[in-house]
Design a protein around this motif. Structure first.
Motif, PDB file in Angstrom:
ATOM      1  N   UNK A   1      -4.020   4.991  -7.203  1.00 20.68           N
ATOM      2  CA  UNK A   1      -5.259   4.921  -7.986  1.00 20.68           C
ATOM      3  C   UNK A   1      -6.354   4.351  -7.096  1.00 20.68           C
ATOM      4  N   UNK A   2      -7.382   5.133  -6.780  1.00 20.17           N
ATOM      5  CA  UNK A   2      -8.468   4.678  -5.917  1.00 20.17           C
ATOM      6  C   UNK A   2      -9.407   3.774  -6.697  1.00 20.17           C
ATOM      7  N   UNK A   3      -9.994   2.786  -6.029  1.00 22.30           N
ATOM      8  CA  UNK A   3     -10.837   1.828  -6.740  1.00 22.30           C
ATOM      9  C   UNK A   3     -12.182   2.429  -7.102  1.00 22.30           C
ATOM     10  N   UNK A   4     -12.831   1.804  -8.103  1.00 22.02           N
ATOM     11  CA  UNK A   4     -14.076   2.302  -8.653  1.00 22.02           C
ATOM     12  C   UNK A   4     -15.308   1.595  -8.090  1.00 22.02           C
ATOM     13  N   UNK A   5     -15.135   0.710  -7.130  1.00 23.38           N
ATOM     14  CA  UNK A   5     -16.238  -0.203  -6.883  1.00 23.38           C
ATOM     15  C   UNK A   5     -16.685  -0.246  -5.424  1.00 23.38           C
ATOM     16  N   UNK A   6     -16.503   0.853  -4.724  1.00 24.85           N
ATOM     17  CA  UNK A   6     -17.149   0.929  -3.425  1.00 24.85           C
ATOM     18  C   UNK A   6     -16.243   0.713  -2.239  1.00 24.85           C
ATOM     19  N   UNK A   7     -16.885   0.594  -1.106  1.00 24.68           N
ATOM     20  CA  UNK A   7     -16.244   0.580   0.202  1.00 24.68           C
ATOM     21  C   UNK A   7     -15.292  -0.608   0.361  1.00 24.68           C
ATOM     22  N   UNK A   8     -14.122  -0.328   0.870  1.00 25.29           N
ATOM     23  CA  UNK A   8     -13.123  -1.362   1.113  1.00 25.29           C
ATOM     24  C   UNK A   8     -13.473  -2.126   2.395  1.00 25.29           C
ATOM     25  N   UNK A   9     -13.327  -3.447   2.345  1.00 23.27           N
ATOM     26  CA  UNK A   9     -13.543  -4.276   3.531  1.00 23.27           C
ATOM     27  C   UNK A   9     -12.298  -4.230   4.415  1.00 23.27           C
ATOM     28  N   UNK A  10     -12.495  -3.945   5.677  1.00 20.88           N
ATOM     29  CA  UNK A  10     -11.403  -3.987   6.650  1.00 20.88           C
ATOM     30  C   UNK A  10     -11.442  -5.354   7.323  1.00 20.88           C
ATOM     31  N   UNK A  11     -10.369  -6.118   7.147  1.00 23.44           N
ATOM     32  CA  UNK A  11     -10.313  -7.468   7.704  1.00 23.44           C
ATOM     33  C   UNK A  11      -9.164  -7.536   8.715  1.00 23.44           C
ATOM     34  N   UNK A  12      -9.512  -7.613   9.988  1.00 23.61           N
ATOM     35  CA  UNK A  12      -8.484  -7.739  11.033  1.00 23.61           C
ATOM     36  C   UNK A  12      -8.123  -9.214  11.180  1.00 23.61           C
ATOM     37  N   UNK A  13      -6.836  -9.514  11.031  1.00 22.19           N
ATOM     38  CA  UNK A  13      -6.372 -10.890  11.159  1.00 22.19           C
ATOM     39  C   UNK A  13      -6.619 -11.383  12.586  1.00 22.19           C
ATOM     40  N   UNK A  14      -7.107 -12.597  12.691  1.00 26.01           N
ATOM     41  CA  UNK A  14      -7.400 -13.125  14.025  1.00 26.01           C
ATOM     42  C   UNK A  14      -6.127 -13.598  14.725  1.00 26.01           C
ATOM     43  N   UNK A  15      -5.329 -14.445  14.046  1.00 26.77           N
ATOM     44  CA  UNK A  15      -4.098 -14.933  14.662  1.00 26.77           C
ATOM     45  C   UNK A  15      -4.366 -15.967  15.734  1.00 26.77           C
ATOM     46  N   UNK A  16      -3.552 -16.990  15.757  1.00 23.19           N
ATOM     47  CA  UNK A  16      -3.692 -18.046  16.753  1.00 23.19           C
ATOM     48  C   UNK A  16      -3.124 -17.558  18.082  1.00 23.19           C
ATOM     49  N   UNK A  17      -3.980 -17.420  19.069  1.00 26.88           N
ATOM     50  CA  UNK A  17      -3.553 -16.814  20.339  1.00 26.88           C
ATOM     51  C   UNK A  17      -2.493 -17.645  21.058  1.00 26.88           C
ATOM     52  N   UNK A  18      -2.568 -18.976  20.942  1.00 28.03           N
ATOM     53  CA  UNK A  18      -1.564 -19.818  21.597  1.00 28.03           C
ATOM     54  C   UNK A  18      -0.188 -19.618  20.960  1.00 28.03           C
ATOM     55  N   UNK A  19      -0.159 -19.549  19.605  1.00 25.83           N
ATOM     56  CA  UNK A  19       1.119 -19.332  18.917  1.00 25.83           C
ATOM     57  C   UNK A  19       1.687 -17.962  19.259  1.00 25.83           C
ATOM     58  N   UNK A  20       0.806 -16.944  19.335  1.00 27.73           N
ATOM     59  CA  UNK A  20       1.262 -15.587  19.680  1.00 27.73           C
ATOM     60  C   UNK A  20       1.867 -15.586  21.077  1.00 27.73           C
ATOM     61  N   UNK A  21       1.193 -16.209  22.012  1.00 23.81           N
ATOM     62  CA  UNK A  21       1.690 -16.235  23.396  1.00 23.81           C
ATOM     63  C   UNK A  21       3.007 -16.985  23.492  1.00 23.81           C
ATOM     64  N   UNK A  22       3.147 -18.098  22.740  1.00 26.33           N
ATOM     65  CA  UNK A  22       4.391 -18.872  22.795  1.00 26.33           C
ATOM     66  C   UNK A  22       5.552 -18.063  22.232  1.00 26.33           C
ATOM     67  N   UNK A  23       5.338 -17.385  21.107  1.00 22.43           N
ATOM     68  CA  UNK A  23       6.416 -16.572  20.538  1.00 22.43           C
ATOM     69  C   UNK A  23       6.780 -15.428  21.474  1.00 22.43           C
ATOM     70  N   UNK A  24       5.766 -14.804  22.058  1.00 25.83           N
ATOM     71  CA  UNK A  24       6.026 -13.695  22.973  1.00 25.83           C
ATOM     72  C   UNK A  24       6.854 -14.170  24.170  1.00 25.83           C
ATOM     73  N   UNK A  25       6.519 -15.330  24.664  1.00 22.01           N
ATOM     74  CA  UNK A  25       7.199 -15.862  25.852  1.00 22.01           C
ATOM     75  C   UNK A  25       8.620 -16.339  25.525  1.00 22.01           C
ATOM     76  N   UNK A  26       8.770 -17.120  24.468  1.00 27.50           N
ATOM     77  CA  UNK A  26      10.062 -17.747  24.195  1.00 27.50           C
ATOM     78  C   UNK A  26      11.047 -16.822  23.484  1.00 27.50           C
ATOM     79  N   UNK A  27      10.540 -15.834  22.740  1.00 27.60           N
ATOM     80  CA  UNK A  27      11.444 -14.909  22.052  1.00 27.60           C
ATOM     81  C   UNK A  27      11.679 -13.638  22.851  1.00 27.60           C
TER      82      UNK A  27
END
Length: 580
Positions: A1-27
């Motif tokens: 069911x498409x919404x009746x109230x206009x353009x959808x907002x696209x919100x790209x999650x920012x994410x904590x870059x230090x946490x991302x790098x630590x997980x990438x490195x350690x996992x």
């Protein structure tokens, strides 16, 4: 069911870059998988290891639940003294599976137990004083609630008067004061030491039952296995976040459900046409199994569903499952009828001024209005309140659904004097109200909406995990993402944005042309098929050769023995370089 109230907002999650790098490195995982984990609140390597490798050993001690020891001691005492125990649940999947779990557990421990769930129309939500009076006449010594009771002050006081002990097991938010029951087992209590509060009602029962089994010196492993089907069904159906132990239940439970020894579960799988030669999927639980259990509680008597999950007779189980099938058919028809009336009513409201829709009608089934409220919210993206009016007594039964910035239960609580009764949480609530107070309720909810929200909050938002290059979507990435399954509330399927794609071909598909199929190509990416459900009208907005940005979930498409990557499209725009 498409919404009746206009353009959808696209919100790209920012994410904590230090946490991302630590997980990438350690996992040792890709940057994309690390980002997906961080977006779901998983920022520590140990936490990520538990998430990616669910294990029963990671569950906390069940005796950390508030009043768990008191509850276990009293239940053991009741068993030893051969006292009568009444288990009282709720009429939804969570409440029915909870009641079935306790009935089976206590029966196997040779307790004198009976289990009940309320009739939605005759009894209403939660345990009521007449239940206590009837239990007293039957010689019941102990009442154990499951998935209800946290607001049952009057009921508990009546039980105390007649000498019945009450153990409340519930997962709903408590009020400022809790009922004066012998034990209140709820991980949301302020003094709770239990580390994970977001259990379902059956999740609380499942863990407390394990504590009881341990206290009896029996195997918790056997107990977990035997009741895993019920714990999984109730947890998923109640839309609990699939994190921590809920993830453990779903991870082990989905493959286990087809192998369940419970005749009722097998009968349910049969009538719902769910194959038993492979694991059940989240979608099958959400859209095939749970609705059939819920339907009978919405339109008739949830006792039918409770009997289905407690009977040992396969023939009787199949008869009961057929009854659920018929009730589900009726529920779908009733839901569509009410939805059409509600949308017609909503279309007459001034949505520029009314940021909360309050819709009311006679002959709206109380058991269905919650689903319809969700459908209206989906279309108008604003808090929606549906009220089923009884013209004979002048009382309406309401069901509310909300969006993230608007705490609907807090809003209702702010004017509690308007209601006969109410309960709920941030995004959903239920209540009873006199008809003459409905307009005042509408004004109150909208006044708070204008204070708590901005116009932007009323625009639908599409949360995007990452803005990635099309060429990054590879079989290796899909295999890596598969480690995050099962997806559900709290752990949604990954959503990506890729830009600068060229449409190579497009066409409407489906019997009525309501869906859209297209093929796109990006830099260093071969032509890739896309499917956009419910977006057939987009075929008129785009031309072959157009450059577009697409928000999508990549998935495997298997057809005629071929296996290839396909994008499930959530939204598409002409490339413009404009991004929030």
């Amino acid at each position: 069911m498409r919404n009746q109230i206009g353009r959808t907002r696209w919100i790209v999650q920012s994410g904590d870059t230090q946490s991302i790098a630590r997980l990438q490195r350690e996992l040792g995982v890709s940057e994309i998988l690390a980002r997906l984990l961080v977006n779901r609140g998983i920022t520590e390597p140990e936490q990520a290891e538990r998430f990616l490798n669910p294990d029963w050993d990671d569950l906390p001690d069940a005796f950390l639940l508030p009043d768990a020891q008191v509850a276990v001691d009293r239940i053991l005492q009741a068993i030893e003294r051969k006292e009568r125990i009444l288990v009282y649940g709720d009429y939804d999947v969570d409440g029915v599976t909870s009641a079935a779990l306790w009935f089976h557990t206590l029966s196997k421990l040779r307790a004198r137990v009976q289990a009940r769930v309320p009739h939605r129309k005759r009894d209403g939500y939660d345990i009521r004083v007449p239940v206590v009076d009837e239990a007293h006449r039957q010689g019941v010594n102990l009442i154990l609630t499951c998935d209800c009771g946290i607001q049952a002050h009057e009921v508990v006081e009546r039980a105390r008067e007649v000498g019945i002990d009450v153990i409340i097991t519930d997962h709903h938010e408590p009020g400022e004061e809790v009922p004066r029951a012998l034990a209140v087992v709820n991980p949301h209590l302020p003094h709770s030491r239990y580390p994970f509060p977001n259990l379902s009602g059956v999740g609380v029962s499942y863990r407390l039952g394990e504590a009881l089994v341990r206290a009896k010196g029996l195997s918790p492993q056997n107990y977990r296995q035997y009741f895993l089907d019920l714990a999984t069904l109730g947890t998923i159906a109640d839309v609990m976040p699939l994190m921590e132990e809920n993830r453990v239940f779903a991870w082990y439970g989905l493959p286990f459900i087809p192998r369940s020894k419970r005749p009722g579960v097998q009968a349910l799988l049969s009538v719902a046409r769910v194959p038993v030669d492979k694991p059940v999927t989240m979608r099958q639980v959400q859209f095939a199994l749970a609705p059939r259990i819920n339907a009978v509680g919405r339109l008739d008597d949830a006792a039918i569903a409770l009997e289905l999950l407690t009977t040992d007779d396969p023939q009787r189980a199949y008869q009961l499952a057929q009854e659920l099938e018929e009730h589900n058919r009726r529920r779908r028809n009733e839901q569509q009828r009410i939805l059409e009336q509600a949308l017609e009513q909503a279309g007459r409201r001034d949505i520029a001024r009314e940021w909360v829709l309050v819709l009311a009608g006679e002959e709206w089934d109380k058991g269905v209005i919650g689903i319809v409220a969700s459908k209206v919210l989906e279309q108008y993206h604003r808090p929606t309140v549906m009220i089923s009016l009884d013209p004979e007594c002048g009382v309406g039964r309401g069901s509310a659904r909300s969006i993230r910035p608007y705490d609907i239960f807090r809003a209702i609580e702010a004017r509690r004097e308007l209601f006969i009764e109410c309960g709920g949480h941030t995004l959903a609530a239920g209540f009873s109200i006199r008809a003459e107070h409905i307009e005042e309720l509408r004004q109150h909810l909208n006044k708070l909406a204008h204070a708590w929200m901005s116009p932007e909050d009323l625009l639908p938002r599409l949360d995007i995990d990452a803005d990635i290059e099309p060429a990054e979507v590879t079989p290796g990435l899909l295999d890596e993402i598969a480690q995050m399954e099962p997806f559900g509330h709290g752990n949604p399927e990954p959503v990506f944005l890729s830009r600068g794609l060229t449409i190579l071909e497009k066409r409407r598909v489906g019997t009525d042309g309501s869906h859209w199929k297209l093929t796109v190509r990006g830099e260093a990416m071969p032509p890739t098929g896309c499917i956009a459900f419910g977006m057939g009208d987009y075929d008129d907005r785009f031309e072959v050769g157009d450059e577009v940005d697409i928000v999508y979930t990549p998935q495997w498409n298997e057809y005629n023995g071929r296996r290839e990557i396909q994008w499930l499209v959530h939204d598409i725009r002409h490339s413009s370089g404009i991004m929030e």
